[in-house]
Design a protein around this motif. Structure first.
Motif, mmCIF file in Angstrom:
data_model
loop_
_atom_site.group_PDB
_atom_site.id
_atom_site.type_symbol
_atom_site.label_atom_id
_atom_site.label_comp_id
_atom_site.label_asym_id
_atom_site.label_seq_id
_atom_site.Cartn_x
_atom_site.Cartn_y
_atom_site.Cartn_z
ATOM 1 N N LEU A 15 2.528 -6.551 1.203
ATOM 2 C CA LEU A 15 2.143 -6.733 -0.197
ATOM 3 C C LEU A 15 3.291 -7.409 -0.929
ATOM 4 O O LEU A 15 4.459 -7.161 -0.637
ATOM 5 N N GLU A 35 4.000 -8.632 -6.967
ATOM 6 C CA GLU A 35 2.930 -8.567 -7.962
ATOM 7 C C GLU A 35 1.854 -7.563 -7.578
ATOM 8 O O GLU A 35 1.149 -7.029 -8.433
ATOM 9 N N ASP A 36 1.720 -7.272 -6.286
ATOM 10 C CA ASP A 36 0.760 -6.267 -5.836
ATOM 11 C C ASP A 36 1.261 -4.850 -6.115
ATOM 12 O O ASP A 36 0.480 -3.946 -6.401
#
Length: 59
Positions: A6, A9-10
């Protein structure tokens, strides 16, 4: 790794949501999860330190 990678931003909303609900989100050393070495440990908070102890590499 236990899943697909990930990006920042995730993961950015995760600590806020978890901590507002009373949990904890850190990296493997117990530091902020978004500034650590691409690891995240998320728990309800009650046994977070014990969980970190189990997950730390020996040595």
């Amino acid at each position: 790794m236990a899943g697909s990678e990930l990006g920042y931003e995730d993961l950015a909303p995760m600590p806020v949501l978890v901590e507002e609900a009373g949990g904890r989100a850190t990296d493997l050393s117990g530091g902020p999860s978004l500034s650590g070495p691409d690891t995240a440990v998320v728990s309800t908070g009650r046994f977070h330190d014990e969980l970190l102890g189990l997950l730390r590499p020996p040595g």
